[in-house]
Design an enzyme around this catalytic site. Sequence first.
Site, PDB file in Angstrom:
ATOM      1  N   GLU A  78     -10.538   6.925   4.367  1.00 21.20           N
ATOM      2  CA  GLU A  78      -9.498   6.523   5.280  1.00 21.20           C
ATOM      3  C   GLU A  78      -9.733   7.032   6.735  1.00 21.20           C
ATOM      4  O   GLU A  78     -10.777   7.193   7.147  1.00 21.20           O
ATOM      5  CB  GLU A  78      -8.112   6.658   4.694  1.00 21.20           C
ATOM      6  CG  GLU A  78      -8.005   5.966   3.375  1.00 21.20           C
ATOM      7  CD  GLU A  78      -6.558   5.928   2.776  1.00 21.20           C
ATOM      8  OE1 GLU A  78      -5.690   5.575   3.631  1.00 21.20           O
ATOM      9  OE2 GLU A  78      -6.249   6.294   1.679  1.00 21.20           O
TER      10      GLU A  78
ATOM     11  N   ASP B  75       1.001  -1.205   0.057  1.00 18.63           N
ATOM     12  CA  ASP B  75      -0.053  -0.145  -0.153  1.00 18.63           C
ATOM     13  C   ASP B  75       0.947   1.334  -0.010  1.00 18.63           C
ATOM     14  O   ASP B  75       1.926   1.131   0.192  1.00 18.63           O
ATOM     15  CB  ASP B  75      -0.829  -0.036   1.207  1.00 18.63           C
ATOM     16  CG  ASP B  75      -2.251   0.910   1.152  1.00 18.63           C
ATOM     17  OD1 ASP B  75      -2.152   1.694   0.089  1.00 18.63           O
ATOM     18  OD2 ASP B  75      -3.097   0.677   1.497  1.00 18.63           O
TER      19      ASP B  75
END
Length: 819
Positions: A500, A300
């Site tokens: 997020e 990521d």
Amino acid sequence: MSTRPSEPPTVHPEIWPVARAPAPDPAVEARVDALLARMTLEEKVGQVIQAELQSVTPEDVRAYNLGSVLNGGGSAPGGDVRAAPEAWLALADAFWEASTDTSDGGVGVPAIWGTDAVHGHNAAFGATIFPHNIGLGAAGDPALVRRIGEVVAREASATGHDWTFSPTVAVPRDDRWGRTYEGFSEDPALVAALAGPYVEGLQGAIGADQLGDGHVVATAKHFLGDGGTTGGRDQGDTEVSEEELRDIHGAGYVAAIEAGVQTVMASYSTWWGRKLHGHDELLTDVLKGRMGFDGFVVGDWNGHGQVAGCASDDCPAALNAGIDMFMVPQDWRSLYDNTLEQARTGVIAPERLDDAVRRILRVKARAGVLHAPRPSERPLAGRAELLGAPSHRDLAREAVRRSLVLLKNNDRLLPLSPRQRVLVAGPAAHDLARQTGGWTLTWQGDTNTNEDFPGGTSIFEGIRTAVEAAGGRAVLSVDGTYVERPDVAVVVYGETPYAEFQGDRSTLAFSPGDRSHIALLERLRADGVPVVSVFISGRPLWANPEINASDAFVAAWLPGTEGAGVADVLFTAADGSTAYDFTGTLSFSWPRTAAQSPLNAGDPDYDPLFPLGYGLTYGDDGDVPRLSEDPGVDLAAADARTVYLAAGAPVRPWRLTLAEGPGGGVAVGEDEEETRTANGWLSAARDGGGEGAVALAWSGAGPAVAALSAFQAVDLSREANGAMALVARARLDSPPPGGMTMTMAGPGGRGSVEVGGQLAAAAAGEWIELRVRLSCFAAHGADVASINGPLSLTTSDAVRLALAEVRLAEGLASDACPQ
Ligand code: BGC
Ligand code: BGC
């Protein structure tokens, strides 16, 4: 939660399931081996690196033989989120040509281009935006997600993308997590049931000419346990047993691998404190070994940099643990140098590097990347009409219809006749940004406007069309006022967009500080107007006061651009017959109090307000008796980390104080009409402008400061890393001051930035946003890890400024950082 072991637990691969992955194709393997044998060490290192669009050029890709490029959230060609397909395609061609250039004697492996097409091809202007996965979980139909996957792949093919970082197969277990909506369900079985078909829709059949027929490579993410972090903290720690990790969080991977998923993205999170990006047992022994995953693992966004002993540009540990491709947006150049050096000196074993490259080549070979023509010559390339094509929008509208969950329907208010006067109210009634949520054009999705969605339909527009076609009348009135009393009101409200960690919450309370929705609902009902609430949210939330104040209550999740799907279900046909009934059911348990998180079916003392699988239909008795309005938590404490002033009032625990010079000062009282400093250099009063603001007036007689502060500091380092900005919504009511500084402060330091220029650019009386990136405050001396004074404004000039809101928001490319 299990009890914390003294050290991170060991893994027992033999207890994990073996996935029936598609068998390797000998022809592909032979081709990959032949290619690998011809590659130099430099070329191999280049393959394992993925850089970000804004920080890499085709020239770089040529020089370093980079394996991949991505566009991160909010990133687009030329920094223009409205870029046309041709602009994307031109870049795709440029990267492809650069990567396949063999004039230097290299093998010329084509680079692949990845994007977060997570609910439609959401990086592309004009694309069809589908409900976020939480809504698809509520629809619960594998065939539907397969069709959606196909359409997303077709739209992504139009812009020359090869690869999407989806589906998210997280199993969110604590809905305070800001990424809950990216997951299908708290129920691993449902996640598993949808993961495979979604992958098949995106990828098509493995080994077929995928890119040639409008498919893209898919990604199952984020491996492993991203949805299980304690407290629902983004990038947090998952403290569960190995069995729970396997049975709950692992369920989607087995299904995705069996469906042939070609890439898996590692999770930022830790398992008992150990970063997944460095977890060789889970990445290598379990995922690749036991489960049999033979595609590649992508990291990521700088996730490798968080592994102990690593930095964004230096992390052999991640590769050694089993990451095959680094997602290294900016620091790719020095990561390349370091990785090359480590490969030369054996810190990275040749076999490990070869294995990583072989996996990447295998995926490229299977997907057809190795022999596909340049992106613009592929069959669907440049077909702008595919973005938001009518048939795609129809599918998205169907998905909306099927994702809606009816929670309350007192006296069978629904379905509504379209042959009446319908008032459509609420802040989300005609707001495509709210409908679409995060990961839409921009990363957080919070700066979009209706103009960003050509071809999209707001919920109001959908209602208006349905009602007018039947001879009724629909009026939009966001604040719910009207001249002629309507027969019924549909009020649309809920969460504002986030992605997020910006979406992480401390409790499940929907609207801790703001009772405006309740006031609106109650006002309508007091006037005898029955009220239907359409609730937009990325998760179940405690909204008992709103549910009580509504006759009917619909959970609509984050439906995307096709808002007409809501009217399809709420209204009957003109002749009174039901066109579409509700079929959606909760894929997440709905809480009884704001304190109920985590809350999951199967919990020993499971006591939700509405259980997993709940959802009324028109045939049901939908009466919900009055619910307790005791939230079970201290609402004042909620969510003050990132919102400091709302509707002109400080959000507790933040206080607004006025001072002359440093120190001291007076607190602005809640009920006082006016607060003044000792010499009258600064005063604060309620602003009469209607928006809900505090009016600050500096006299110009001496320096004075208006400051938001609290006793306890908050850690904003993650937000600073994510390029967030401090944003103050303000209106200048005087000539601009010669100078004004905006300061962020804490025990570790303060950073001051001049904002006089931003004020000077604003027209008097106009609402503007004063914006400064957190990183800019840091560059000027603030310690963003410890902030107890998120904003102060200082000037010696005479100036009048109304302040409505102070909060963190996604940074914009235009946010400058003055010296
Ligand atoms: C997210 C991933 C995403 C990546 C690229 C990360 O911050 O966690 O889900 O795919 O960014 O945008
Ligand atoms: C990017 C996202 C990424 C995030 C990580 C953002 O600027 O657009 O893709 O996930 O940074 O912090």
